[in-house]
Design a protein around this motif. Structure first.
Motif, PDB file in Angstrom:
ATOM      1  N   TYR A  56       0.818  -1.217   0.000  1.00 37.28           N
ATOM      2  CA  TYR A  56       0.000   0.000   0.000  1.00 37.28           C
ATOM      3  C   TYR A  56       0.855   1.273   0.000  1.00 37.28           C
ATOM      4  O   TYR A  56       0.385   2.349   0.333  1.00 37.28           O
ATOM      5  CB  TYR A  56      -0.987  -0.003   1.178  1.00 37.28           C
ATOM      6  CG  TYR A  56      -0.387  -0.100   2.558  1.00 37.28           C
ATOM      7  CD1 TYR A  56       0.190   1.009   3.175  1.00 37.28           C
ATOM      8  CD2 TYR A  56      -0.418  -1.292   3.269  1.00 37.28           C
ATOM      9  CE1 TYR A  56       0.730   0.930   4.444  1.00 37.28           C
ATOM     10  CE2 TYR A  56       0.108  -1.378   4.540  1.00 37.28           C
ATOM     11  CZ  TYR A  56       0.682  -0.268   5.125  1.00 37.28           C
ATOM     12  OH  TYR A  56       1.210  -0.347   6.394  1.00 37.28           O
ATOM     13  N   MET A  57       2.101   1.157  -0.423  1.00 37.74           N
ATOM     14  CA  MET A  57       2.988   2.326  -0.464  1.00 37.74           C
ATOM     15  C   MET A  57       2.497   3.420  -1.405  1.00 37.74           C
ATOM     16  O   MET A  57       2.854   4.581  -1.231  1.00 37.74           O
ATOM     17  CB  MET A  57       4.413   1.924  -0.844  1.00 37.74           C
ATOM     18  CG  MET A  57       5.191   1.342   0.305  1.00 37.74           C
ATOM     19  SD  MET A  57       6.895   0.962  -0.145  1.00 37.74           S
ATOM     20  CE  MET A  57       7.602   2.591  -0.211  1.00 37.74           C
ATOM     21  N   HIS A  58       1.700   3.059  -2.395  1.00 35.47           N
ATOM     22  CA  HIS A  58       1.204   4.073  -3.327  1.00 35.47           C
ATOM     23  C   HIS A  58       0.160   4.970  -2.670  1.00 35.47           C
ATOM     24  O   HIS A  58      -0.098   6.072  -3.148  1.00 35.47           O
ATOM     25  CB  HIS A  58       0.607   3.416  -4.574  1.00 35.47           C
ATOM     26  CG  HIS A  58       1.621   2.671  -5.378  1.00 35.47           C
ATOM     27  ND1 HIS A  58       2.619   3.293  -6.085  1.00 35.47           N
ATOM     28  CD2 HIS A  58       1.811   1.342  -5.573  1.00 35.47           C
ATOM     29  CE1 HIS A  58       3.367   2.400  -6.688  1.00 35.47           C
ATOM     30  NE2 HIS A  58       2.898   1.198  -6.392  1.00 35.47           N
ATOM     31  N   TRP A  59      -0.440   4.519  -1.585  1.00 33.48           N
ATOM     32  CA  TRP A  59      -1.503   5.275  -0.930  1.00 33.48           C
ATOM     33  C   TRP A  59      -1.090   5.855   0.418  1.00 33.48           C
ATOM     34  O   TRP A  59      -1.684   6.816   0.876  1.00 33.48           O
ATOM     35  CB  TRP A  59      -2.736   4.383  -0.730  1.00 33.48           C
ATOM     36  CG  TRP A  59      -3.224   3.831  -2.027  1.00 33.48           C
ATOM     37  CD1 TRP A  59      -3.930   4.498  -2.996  1.00 33.48           C
ATOM     38  CD2 TRP A  59      -3.022   2.518  -2.524  1.00 33.48           C
ATOM     39  NE1 TRP A  59      -4.168   3.678  -4.058  1.00 33.48           N
ATOM     40  CE2 TRP A  59      -3.630   2.446  -3.800  1.00 33.48           C
ATOM     41  CE3 TRP A  59      -2.386   1.374  -2.026  1.00 33.48           C
ATOM     42  CZ2 TRP A  59      -3.618   1.298  -4.566  1.00 33.48           C
ATOM     43  CZ3 TRP A  59      -2.380   0.231  -2.797  1.00 33.48           C
ATOM     44  CH2 TRP A  59      -2.984   0.201  -4.043  1.00 33.48           C
ATOM     45  N   VAL A  60      -0.106   5.259   1.063  1.00 34.46           N
ATOM     46  CA  VAL A  60       0.333   5.729   2.376  1.00 34.46           C
ATOM     47  C   VAL A  60       1.759   6.266   2.250  1.00 34.46           C
ATOM     48  O   VAL A  60       2.657   5.532   1.832  1.00 34.46           O
ATOM     49  CB  VAL A  60       0.288   4.581   3.425  1.00 34.46           C
ATOM     50  CG1 VAL A  60       0.810   5.050   4.772  1.00 34.46           C
ATOM     51  CG2 VAL A  60      -1.124   4.034   3.551  1.00 34.46           C
ATOM     52  N   PRO A  61       1.974   7.520   2.608  1.00 34.35           N
ATOM     53  CA  PRO A  61       3.320   8.087   2.487  1.00 34.35           C
ATOM     54  C   PRO A  61       4.340   7.308   3.323  1.00 34.35           C
ATOM     55  O   PRO A  61       4.040   6.810   4.409  1.00 34.35           O
ATOM     56  CB  PRO A  61       3.166   9.510   3.038  1.00 34.35           C
ATOM     57  CG  PRO A  61       1.713   9.797   2.963  1.00 34.35           C
ATOM     58  CD  PRO A  61       1.008   8.482   3.117  1.00 34.35           C
ATOM     59  N   TYR A  62       5.547   7.217   2.802  1.00 34.17           N
ATOM     60  CA  TYR A  62       6.638   6.503   3.459  1.00 34.17           C
ATOM     61  C   TYR A  62       6.832   6.970   4.905  1.00 34.17           C
ATOM     62  O   TYR A  62       7.035   6.178   5.815  1.00 34.17           O
ATOM     63  CB  TYR A  62       7.919   6.700   2.647  1.00 34.17           C
ATOM     64  CG  TYR A  62       9.110   5.898   3.117  1.00 34.17           C
ATOM     65  CD1 TYR A  62       9.420   4.692   2.524  1.00 34.17           C
ATOM     66  CD2 TYR A  62       9.933   6.360   4.148  1.00 34.17           C
ATOM     67  CE1 TYR A  62      10.517   3.949   2.931  1.00 34.17           C
ATOM     68  CE2 TYR A  62      11.022   5.626   4.560  1.00 34.17           C
ATOM     69  CZ  TYR A  62      11.320   4.423   3.956  1.00 34.17           C
ATOM     70  OH  TYR A  62      12.399   3.699   4.363  1.00 34.17           O
TER      71      TYR A  62
END
Length: 169
Positions: A56-62
């Motif tokens: 889900y890295m595309h939706w939750v910032p690192y």
């Protein structure tokens, strides 16, 4: 290395995590309830489970609490999941002793924590949320000999040959 390239390889996580379980495979309490190979494989899988956050890295910032190397990489989360899983196995498996459940929880927790420790030895990313729930700050060890693998399956396989040699020691 930037935030998108911030993990040790899944191979190393699996090898270290499953190796933690090896000394306990002949324990009569656990071996009578769960096959020894299943203990080793489950420890290996749990050791890289924290990296499922890349899905889900595309939706939750690192940098977010649930971002890569955030909450799911904390030893706290690994221990919590391990204890819950061991209790679940204890409920499902007949004739498993409380000692075996505690041993499984310990093996699995150590495997999960190995993930945090390996990632804290890498040379890239933003660090690991090592001390949650006391702080959400992210940390590295001062010695960081492991090159980071690029996040993502196809990219990680391309970088494997350059990263894995730094993980061998």
């Amino acid at each position: 290395a930037d935030a998108r390239s911030a993990m040790a390889t899944i191979v190393t996580h699996f090898i270290v995590g499953s190796s933690i379980a090896l000394p306990f495979c002949r324990d009569s309490a656990t071996a009578s309830a769960i096959r020894p190979w299943a203990i080793v494989v489950s420890a290996g899988v749990l050791s890289f489970a924290a990296d499922l956050d890349v899905m889900y890295m595309h939706w939750v910032p690192y940098r977010a609490f649930l971002g890569h190397r955030g909450f799911w990489h904390s030893p706290f989360a690994g221990i919590l999941i391990s204890v819950m899983l061991a209790v679940f196995v204890g409920v499902l498996v007949r004739n498993i002793s409380a000692r075996a459940v505690m041993l499984l929880a310990g093996i699995w927790a150590a495997s999960c924590v190995s993930h945090s420790l390996l990632d804290a030895l890498t040379d890239g990313g933003l660090g690991v949320m090592m001390f949650f729930p006391f702080t959400v700050d992210r940390f590295f060890f001062t010695w960081r000999p492991i090159h980071v693998a690029i996040v993502g399956i196809s990219a990680a396989w391309r970088s494997f040959l350059s990263v894995f040699p730094s993980e061998l020691p």
